[in-house]
Design a protein around this motif. Structure first.
Motif, PDB file in Angstrom:
ATOM      1  N   ILE A 292       0.267  -0.788   0.158  1.00  0.00           N
ATOM      2  CA  ILE A 292       0.073  -0.329   0.536  1.00  0.00           C
ATOM      3  C   ILE A 292       0.960   0.756   0.358  1.00  0.00           C
ATOM      4  N   GLU A 293       0.787   1.851  -0.952  1.00  0.00           N
ATOM      5  CA  GLU A 293       1.169   2.650  -1.384  1.00  0.00           C
ATOM      6  C   GLU A 293       0.794   4.503  -0.233  1.00  0.00           C
ATOM      7  N   ALA A 294       1.665   4.634   0.765  1.00  0.00           N
ATOM      8  CA  ALA A 294       0.683   6.063   1.263  1.00  0.00           C
ATOM      9  C   ALA A 294       1.908   7.359   1.461  1.00  0.00           C
ATOM     10  N   VAL A 295       2.701   7.439   0.298  1.00  0.00           N
ATOM     11  CA  VAL A 295       3.290   8.567   0.510  1.00  0.00           C
ATOM     12  C   VAL A 295       3.072  10.147   0.114  1.00  0.00           C
ATOM     13  N   PHE A 296       3.988  10.665   1.001  1.00  0.00           N
ATOM     14  CA  PHE A 296       3.441  12.414   0.562  1.00  0.00           C
ATOM     15  C   PHE A 296       3.711  12.921  -0.393  1.00  0.00           C
ATOM     16  N   GLU A 297       1.999  13.744  -0.873  1.00  0.00           N
ATOM     17  CA  GLU A 297       1.907  13.718  -2.345  1.00  0.00           C
ATOM     18  C   GLU A 297       2.644  14.392  -3.290  1.00  0.00           C
ATOM     19  N   ASP A 298       3.528  13.815  -3.739  1.00  0.00           N
ATOM     20  CA  ASP A 298       5.141  14.285  -5.045  1.00  0.00           C
ATOM     21  C   ASP A 298       4.884  13.448  -5.362  1.00  0.00           C
ATOM     22  N   ARG A 299       3.956  13.803  -6.663  1.00  0.00           N
ATOM     23  CA  ARG A 299       4.245  12.629  -7.970  1.00  0.00           C
ATOM     24  C   ARG A 299       5.107  11.892  -8.649  1.00  0.00           C
ATOM     25  N   GLY A 300       6.764  12.707  -8.407  1.00  0.00           N
ATOM     26  CA  GLY A 300       7.464  12.471  -8.757  1.00  0.00           C
ATOM     27  C   GLY A 300       7.999  11.333  -8.264  1.00  0.00           C
TER      28      GLY A 300
END
Length: 320
Positions: A292-300
């Motif tokens: 599950i990806e729950a990373v900070f909202e940065d597309r790169g």
């Protein structure tokens, strides 16, 4: 009462002079508010008169359910028995001994617990109640507001007028769009989903044993905690080991609180914590059957961690 008496069932029981419940398998309450409605069969009027305005609030505006023991403590249940035969015997005995039974609030001189809305203590609190209610509902849930209105208005009139007030508010809610939406979503659709409506045919249920979580922030840490408390191994990955450890500390803090309150053993806490593996290396995600990806909202950044993680995931794994 020998089973669940929720909503109309409990309202029917409230209309009786005496209530006897089985000790096991009985649930009581008025959950109508959760479907955007109010108990329209006398539930609001009777609960307000029997418990008083403040004590009745959680059972009416939040739909709080309770067991017979709690009902007896509140004075709503008069007797608890162990078998169905005893139920009938106790009911028959009561009827024979009380041929002129009355509702408590029909007895001359009955005082509502906590007083009527004109009682000084209540009169002081009531102007604040709608504001507190609006703060909770944000003005988008008309049912709790209607229930509060019925409670206050019904305590100022005789029982027949009170029932008419309740019915009028009920009609307003049941004809409104909010209750239609809530009934459709939380009753029909939810029951369909719980019965497996969205499941593809002929595919066995999958069981996940190892979960990868990308990002150990508030959401990632919460997902890791939820999974670990259900016995699932979690690899919690972040850009640095320090950040990943912080995410694990969130679970540690929650579990420690449970141990302190006596709701969890220290060994169970350690077992649960041992399931969370903080890391900064993508290789540690090897063998995960779900990531599950729950990373900070940065597309790169999202693209980078997704590519890294996908390479480690099982061929049959699910990326979410």
């Amino acid at each position: 009462i020998n089973g669940a008496a929720l909503g109309g069932g409990w309202e029917l029981a409230l209309a009786c002079h005496h209530r006897i419940a089985l000790s096991e398998g009985v649930k009581l309450g008025l959950p109508e508010v959760t479907l955007g409605l109010l108990p329209g069969g006398g539930g609001v009027v009777r609960m307000s008169r029997l418990l008083g305005l403040q004590a009745a609030l959680p059972y009416l505006t939040e739909g709080k359910q309770f067991k017979p023991e709690k009902g007896k403590e509140l004075g709503l249940i008069h007797d608890i028995v162990d078998t169905e035969d005893q139920l009938l015997d106790a009911a028959t005995s009561f009827i024979k001994a009380n041929l002129k039974a009355q509702q408590p609030y029909d007895v001359k001189g009955y005082k509502v617990p906590g007083g009527k809305p004109s009682t000084p203590a209540l009169a002081k609190m009531l102007p604040i109640a709608p504001a507190m209610m609006r703060d909770k509902t944000k003005g988008v849930l008309p049912a709790p507001e209607a229930i509060l209105s019925v409670m206050v208005e019904s305590l100022q009139v005789d029982i027949d007028s009170a029932m008419r007030i309740e019915t009028r508010y009920f009609v307003e809610l049941v004809c409104g769009q909010v209750s239609k939406n809530m009934i459709n979503t939380f009753w029909y659709q939810l029951n369909e989903i719980n019965a497996g409506a969205a499941r593809p045919a002929g595919i066995e249920k999958a069981k996940f044993t190892k979960l990868g979580v990308l990002g150990a922030g508030m959401m990632g840490a919460g997902i890791a905690y939820s999974a670990a408390t259900r016995g699932i191994e979690v690899v919690l990955k972040d850009v640095s080991l320090e950040s990943a450890e912080k995410g694990k500390a969130y679970s540690e803090n929650l579990l420690d609180k449970k141990v302190k309150r006596g709701r969890l053993s220290a060994s169970k806490r350690n077992e649960t914590l041992a399931l969370i593996h903080p890391t900064e290396n993508a290789e540690d995600l090897a063998g995960c059957d779900m990531i599950i990806e729950a990373v900070f909202e940065d597309r790169g950044l999202k693209a980078k961690v997704t590519q890294e993680a996908e390479a480690q995931m099982q061929a049959s794994g699910v990326f979410a």
